[in-house]
Structures are given as structure tokens and as C-alpha cells.
Design an enzyme around this catalytic site. Sequence first.
Site, mmCIF file in Angstrom:
data_model
loop_
_atom_site.group_PDB
_atom_site.id
_atom_site.type_symbol
_atom_site.label_atom_id
_atom_site.label_comp_id
_atom_site.label_asym_id
_atom_site.label_seq_id
_atom_site.Cartn_x
_atom_site.Cartn_y
_atom_site.Cartn_z
ATOM 1 N N THR A 1 23.227 28.915 34.915
ATOM 2 C CA THR A 1 23.414 27.813 35.864
ATOM 3 C C THR A 1 22.161 27.582 36.705
ATOM 4 O O THR A 1 21.375 28.504 36.934
ATOM 5 C CB THR A 1 24.601 28.164 36.794
ATOM 6 O OG1 THR A 1 24.620 27.265 37.893
ATOM 7 C CG2 THR A 1 24.479 29.578 37.362
ATOM 8 N N ASP A 2 22.037 26.371 37.233
ATOM 9 C CA ASP A 2 20.920 26.079 38.155
ATOM 10 C C ASP A 2 21.116 26.782 39.506
ATOM 11 O O ASP A 2 20.175 26.875 40.295
ATOM 12 C CB ASP A 2 20.758 24.568 38.364
ATOM 13 C CG ASP A 2 21.979 23.873 38.963
ATOM 14 O OD1 ASP A 2 23.018 24.537 39.165
ATOM 15 O OD2 ASP A 2 21.884 22.650 39.235
ATOM 16 N N GLU A 3 22.341 27.296 39.758
ATOM 17 C CA GLU A 3 22.615 27.890 41.076
ATOM 18 C C GLU A 3 21.822 29.176 41.311
ATOM 19 O O GLU A 3 21.694 29.627 42.447
ATOM 20 C CB GLU A 3 24.122 28.129 41.243
ATOM 21 C CG GLU A 3 24.885 26.825 41.084
ATOM 22 C CD GLU A 3 26.364 26.884 41.468
ATOM 23 O OE1 GLU A 3 26.735 27.730 42.281
ATOM 24 O OE2 GLU A 3 27.124 26.060 40.930
ATOM 25 N N TYR B 1 28.883 34.275 43.129
ATOM 26 C CA TYR B 1 28.827 33.698 41.768
ATOM 27 C C TYR B 1 27.381 33.581 41.300
ATOM 28 O O TYR B 1 27.015 34.095 40.239
ATOM 29 C CB TYR B 1 29.504 32.318 41.737
ATOM 30 C CG TYR B 1 29.172 31.518 40.490
ATOM 31 C CD1 TYR B 1 29.579 31.947 39.232
ATOM 32 C CD2 TYR B 1 28.418 30.339 40.574
ATOM 33 C CE1 TYR B 1 29.263 31.221 38.081
ATOM 34 C CE2 TYR B 1 28.100 29.603 39.432
ATOM 35 C CZ TYR B 1 28.522 30.053 38.189
ATOM 36 O OH TYR B 1 28.189 29.339 37.046
ATOM 37 N N LYS C 1 25.344 35.518 38.251
ATOM 38 C CA LYS C 1 24.710 34.843 37.119
ATOM 39 C C LYS C 1 23.208 35.172 37.079
ATOM 40 O O LYS C 1 22.638 35.375 36.004
ATOM 41 C CB LYS C 1 24.918 33.324 37.201
ATOM 42 C CG LYS C 1 26.345 32.866 36.966
ATOM 43 C CD LYS C 1 26.877 33.148 35.570
ATOM 44 C CE LYS C 1 26.214 32.314 34.492
ATOM 45 N NZ LYS C 1 26.900 32.493 33.169
HETATM 46 P P1 NAD Z 1 35.332 28.187 32.795
HETATM 47 O O1 NAD Z 1 35.734 29.023 33.960
HETATM 48 O O2 NAD Z 1 35.992 26.877 32.554
HETATM 49 O O3 NAD Z 1 35.527 29.045 31.442
HETATM 50 C C1 NAD Z 1 35.182 30.400 31.347
HETATM 51 C C2 NAD Z 1 35.847 30.962 30.104
HETATM 52 O O4 NAD Z 1 35.476 32.351 29.999
HETATM 53 C C3 NAD Z 1 37.385 30.922 30.151
HETATM 54 O O5 NAD Z 1 37.893 30.439 28.930
HETATM 55 C C4 NAD Z 1 37.774 32.375 30.374
HETATM 56 O O6 NAD Z 1 39.043 32.712 29.812
HETATM 57 C C5 NAD Z 1 36.634 33.117 29.701
HETATM 58 N N1 NAD Z 1 36.455 34.470 30.241
HETATM 59 C C6 NAD Z 1 36.384 34.815 31.550
HETATM 60 N N2 NAD Z 1 36.274 36.164 31.653
HETATM 61 C C7 NAD Z 1 36.258 36.661 30.391
HETATM 62 C C8 NAD Z 1 36.138 37.975 29.856
HETATM 63 N N3 NAD Z 1 36.053 39.045 30.656
HETATM 64 N N4 NAD Z 1 36.122 38.129 28.506
HETATM 65 C C9 NAD Z 1 36.232 37.041 27.679
HETATM 66 N N5 NAD Z 1 36.369 35.780 28.144
HETATM 67 C C10 NAD Z 1 36.379 35.589 29.475
HETATM 68 O O7 NAD Z 1 33.752 28.045 32.921
HETATM 69 P P2 NAD Z 1 32.794 26.828 32.494
HETATM 70 O O8 NAD Z 1 32.685 25.899 33.622
HETATM 71 O O9 NAD Z 1 33.182 26.349 31.153
HETATM 72 O O10 NAD Z 1 31.410 27.616 32.388
HETATM 73 C C11 NAD Z 1 31.025 28.249 31.164
HETATM 74 C C12 NAD Z 1 29.656 28.895 31.353
HETATM 75 O O11 NAD Z 1 28.697 27.898 31.722
HETATM 76 C C13 NAD Z 1 29.623 29.947 32.461
HETATM 77 O O12 NAD Z 1 28.793 30.995 32.034
HETATM 78 C C14 NAD Z 1 29.014 29.210 33.647
HETATM 79 O O13 NAD Z 1 28.326 30.111 34.497
HETATM 80 C C15 NAD Z 1 28.057 28.262 32.944
HETATM 81 N N6 NAD Z 1 27.760 27.004 33.660
HETATM 82 C C16 NAD Z 1 28.776 26.221 34.155
HETATM 83 C C17 NAD Z 1 28.471 25.012 34.781
HETATM 84 C C18 NAD Z 1 29.550 24.091 35.298
HETATM 85 O O14 NAD Z 1 29.247 23.065 35.923
HETATM 86 N N7 NAD Z 1 30.831 24.352 35.033
HETATM 87 C C19 NAD Z 1 27.129 24.622 34.928
HETATM 88 C C20 NAD Z 1 26.124 25.447 34.432
HETATM 89 C C21 NAD Z 1 26.446 26.636 33.774
HETATM 90 P P1 TYD Z 2 32.257 22.749 42.642
HETATM 91 O O1 TYD Z 2 32.913 21.800 41.692
HETATM 92 O O2 TYD Z 2 33.028 23.933 43.118
HETATM 93 O O3 TYD Z 2 30.869 23.180 41.992
HETATM 94 P P2 TYD Z 2 29.630 24.041 42.633
HETATM 95 O O4 TYD Z 2 30.018 24.602 43.938
HETATM 96 O O5 TYD Z 2 29.432 25.104 41.607
HETATM 97 O O6 TYD Z 2 28.506 23.077 42.746
HETATM 98 O O7 TYD Z 2 31.828 21.920 43.936
HETATM 99 C C1 TYD Z 2 30.938 20.822 43.855
HETATM 100 C C2 TYD Z 2 30.617 20.396 45.279
HETATM 101 O O8 TYD Z 2 31.815 19.869 45.883
HETATM 102 C C3 TYD Z 2 30.176 21.539 46.183
HETATM 103 O O9 TYD Z 2 29.171 21.045 47.083
HETATM 104 C C4 TYD Z 2 31.424 21.915 46.955
HETATM 105 C C5 TYD Z 2 32.163 20.590 47.072
HETATM 106 N N1 TYD Z 2 33.644 20.692 47.092
HETATM 107 C C6 TYD Z 2 34.371 20.016 48.101
HETATM 108 O O10 TYD Z 2 33.803 19.352 48.971
HETATM 109 N N2 TYD Z 2 35.734 20.115 48.072
HETATM 110 C C7 TYD Z 2 36.405 20.843 47.124
HETATM 111 O O11 TYD Z 2 37.652 20.924 47.188
HETATM 112 C C8 TYD Z 2 35.642 21.505 46.098
HETATM 113 C C9 TYD Z 2 36.332 22.310 45.034
HETATM 114 C C10 TYD Z 2 34.265 21.390 46.117
#
Ligand code: NAD
Ligand code: TYD
Length: 349
Positions: free
Chosen positions: A132-134, A157, A161
Site C-alpha cells: 500500500t501507499d500508506e 496497519y 505493511k
Molecule cells: P480485504 O480485507 O478485502 O481482503 C483480505 C483477504 O485476506 C480476505 O479474503 C481475508 O479472508 C484474507 N486473509 C486475511 N487473513 C488471512 C490469513 N491469515 N490467511 C489467509 N488469508 C487471510 O483486503 P483488500 O482491500 O482486498 O486488500 C488486499 C491487499 O491489498 C492487502 O494486502 C492490502 O494491504 C493491499 N492494498 C489494499 C488497498 C485498498 O485500497 N483496499 C490499497 C493498496 C493495497
Molecule cells: P478507508 O476507506 O478506511 O481507507 P484508508 O484509511 O486506508 O485510506 O478511509 C478512507 C478515508 O475516509 C480516510 O481518510 C478515512 C475516511 N473515513 C471517514 O471519514 N468515515 C468513515 O466511516 C470511514 C470508514 C473512513
Amino acid sequence: MLKNILITGGAGFIGSHVVRHFVFNYPDYRVINLDKLTYAGNLKNVTDIESDSNYSFIKGDINDVKFIRELFDSYPFDAVIHLAAESHVDRSISGPMEFIKTNITGTVNLLDAAKNSWAGNNKSKLFYHISTDEVYGSLGREGLFSEKTAYDPRSPYSASKASSDHMVRAWHHTYGLPVVISNCSNNYGPNQFPEKLVPLVINNIRNGKNIPVYGRGENIRDWLYVEDHARAIDTVFHKGRIGETYNVGGNNEWKNIDLIKMLCGIMDKKLGRRQGTSEKLITFVKDRAGHDLRYAIDSSKITSELGWRPSVSFESGLERTVSWYLENKVWLNEVLSGKYKSYYREQYG
Ligand code: NAD
Ligand code: TYD
């Protein structure tokens, strides 16, 4: 060429789109989806491919060392695309240990199993870590995260990561494991668990519930449609240089409050309500602890070196996303289980 690819976290939001992308586009690859099915994992996300001959699902935990070792003994994996993780910042604030376990230790278990299984024969193998960019921390009003930006994670988190990214690089430099990493900005689209901002806002508007905006809604995120991320992962998987990192972003910055107002407008239109109706649900609530102000990605490296760029405009991506949630009420109602409701009560009162 036949390839056996282990995709972890393939029942989650992004993972399900990645699994589908590879199953559809590469009939010669065998895709093995490994997922623990936590609250965020849902096999309903992949029903359309579950009977495809080049797809199989295995339920399992990346924290289980013996299970992971045996898995690598049973399958001749050529590559791993590792997405499994705990992914929600708010949950990491209220309960960090699960993040430390899965995101750091779970990643190390996979790295070690790959290293041992591929020992002496890792030339054509690949361990691809999705991050992630975070990990780069928080930007002020100016500037962008590049691959050279120093890591400065600030939530449990993002720190977990960042640790996993360091471990992946350590296994490359120390043991010669062929790795590649990509760090992506905020994704949105179908199948995202409705604890994250976009589906939470859609679901609350649908139910006439308040829209909780943290602080003053001034925080900025760079939004990318999830299928564009899946295409970026395909690009890095096939063309990325070993040992390199690629930043992936939408070049699409939005203040939370502006994004929420845009969603309100789309929802009013789709639900046939008068414009302005949904905006009345906006409620400013206590800010997230340590809330990062701004994320924004410089994705010029993946564009100039590998030829990837986002293809879905924000307007059309959001329209598609809203339509998907409105047309998939059964999916939405099912994931809003009792367990999620108690988390929601704890988080928002
Ligand atoms: P998500 O929470 O929707 O999905 C995570 C999946 O991992 C789930 O299906 C869960 O069951 C599985 N999982 C969790 N713990 C596990 C374990 N111990 N063993 C096996 N499986 C397990 O997450 P997402 O949003 O799809 O993110 C997927 C990846 O991409 C993550 O690594 C996250 O850090 C990264 N990412 C997410 C975003 C975003 O905006 N959502 C952006 C950049 C990177
Ligand atoms: P989120 O979807 O949790 O992603 P991330 O924190 O990983 O960027 O949140 C996106 C943005 O929205 C973040 O600045 C937090 C804000 N947010 C709210 O204002 N209200 C909410 O209920 C949630 C879940 C997030």
C-alpha cells in the site's frame, strides 16, 4: 507456458478481482486461491469462476507454518501473488495484534516456504508482494510518493505493511528470493467490504443512515478503480524487474467530503430522490486517531517502464460501483452479518 500461481487473499476485495483477471485471461495458468475466509473473505466474490478448470480454492491460514510448508510440498508453485492481509486501518487501531500476526508473521511464513521450496531452482520463480501507499506516511498539501520516498508508516496497519515490505526485500537480498513489490493507492469498486469509505457511504445512504465523516472531511486520498489495480498487478507480474518496487495510483486525488458529496449526488439520481436528499445524512464525527492527511502517488515509473496507466475515469468507476451495490443487495445484506454489526456499534456508537 503452464504456470502454477498461488494467490493469497483471493476471496477478499482486490484479491477476488485479481483471481478473476488471471483465470479469465490466462487459461494456461493454474490459479490456486488460498484464503482463511476471515470476516473480509467471501467466496461469493468468485462464484463466476469457481467451476473453471484452471481455478481451485483452498481454505487456510498463512499463519499456520506447518500448513504452508505442506502446501508448498504438494504444489509445484511457479509464483506467489500475496494479497492476504488484515486491511482496515480502524480495526488496526482497536486491535493491532491480528495485523502484526497476519501481515508480518504470515508474510514471513510464505517467504520462507517459497525460499525453501525453490532452493537451488528459483530462476524462473517469482514472489510478488502487494502493498500500500500508506507505508510512506502522510503528505502535506504538496508532493507525491515516489518509489524513493522514505518509509514513515503511522498506523498499526501501515506499520505492519511496511514491516512486511522490509521482510520481502530482506528475503531477496539475503537469500536471493526473486521478488517484486507494488504499492498502490486507495481502491474502490464492487465486492469491497462495507467498512471502507465508499461502500459504507453507499450502504448508509441506501438505508437512510448517517454518513460518518471523520474530522472535517479534509483528508485526501488518491482513488483507483479495482480492475485497474488488477491490470497493474498483471503488468508487474509479467514485466516487472526482479527486486524492484512499482507505485500504482489513479492520479485522482479527492478530499473525503467532496467524494462523499459526489456519491450522494449519484445515489440521489439512481434512487430517484431529490438532489440534496442524501447530503443531509452527512455527520461529522470524532477524527480517526493519527489520521493521515494526504496520500498521493507518482506512478510515472510503472507507466514509463511497463506501459500501465489507469483506464477507468472516476465518474464512470463510481457510477459502476454504485450500480453494483444497488444491484447486489443480497451480497451486501449477507456480509452485514451480526459480527460486523457489533464491530460497527463499537466503532460508531
Ligand atoms: P480485504 O480485507 O478485502 O481482503 C483480505 C483477504 O485476506 C480476505 O479474503 C481475508 O479472508 C484474507 N486473509 C486475511 N487473513 C488471512 C490469513 N491469515 N490467511 C489467509 N488469508 C487471510 O483486503 P483488500 O482491500 O482486498 O486488500 C488486499 C491487499 O491489498 C492487502 O494486502 C492490502 O494491504 C493491499 N492494498 C489494499 C488497498 C485498498 O485500497 N483496499 C490499497 C493498496 C493495497
Ligand atoms: P478507508 O476507506 O478506511 O481507507 P484508508 O484509511 O486506508 O485510506 O478511509 C478512507 C478515508 O475516509 C480516510 O481518510 C478515512 C475516511 N473515513 C471517514 O471519514 N468515515 C468513515 O466511516 C470511514 C470508514 C473512513
